[in-house]
Design an enzyme around this catalytic site. Structure first.
Site: not given
Length: 131
Positions: A110, A121-123
């Site tokens: 992540s 916000i975690e991608i």
């Protein structure tokens, strides 16, 4: 006993809907959507994030709806190095990552950033078991 099938949409309380739409569209590639009554949202796949202006909340609402109180994780199929380059090109600060975490389906790697309201916000990308 009931059974929940899936999430249909989420609602984010934001300070400025236009700014939120711009971020989610330009930085995260989501599609801007307008619903009846000029209500705005962004869509990715078959999911929608409805955006409610903090100064004009639509009821019913959460008990304490405030901008910047969400923590969301989005999954990408892109290489995280591509995501990092894209974020840097858009002058988005990466707070943490890449770091190994656990997603709902298993191991993920992540990146963490914040939207204009300060939401975390975690991608994430699911780790390839062959690697």
């Amino acid at each position: 006993m009931i059974s929940i099938d899936r999430v249909d949409h989420l609602v984010l309380t934001v300070a400025d809907v236009d700014r939120a739409v711009e971020f989610y569209a330009q930085v995260l590639g989501m599609e801007p959507v307008t619903f009846p009554g000029e209500r705005r949202a962004v869509r990715f796949g078959d999911k929608t994030i409805k955006l409610h202006q903090a100064s004009e909340l639509v009821g019913p609402t959460a008990t304490h709806p405030v901008p910047g109180s969400a923590n969301l994780c989005f999954v990408t199929n892109n290489a995280l190095s591509e995501v990092q380059d894209h974020l840097r090109n858009n002058e988005i600060w990466i707070e943490e990552g890449p770091v190994v975490r656990t997603g709902s389906q298993g191991p993920i790697t992540s990146l963490y950033l914040r939207d204009p309201d300060g939401n975390l916000i975690e991608i994430a990308k699911y780790d390839d078991p062959a690697e």
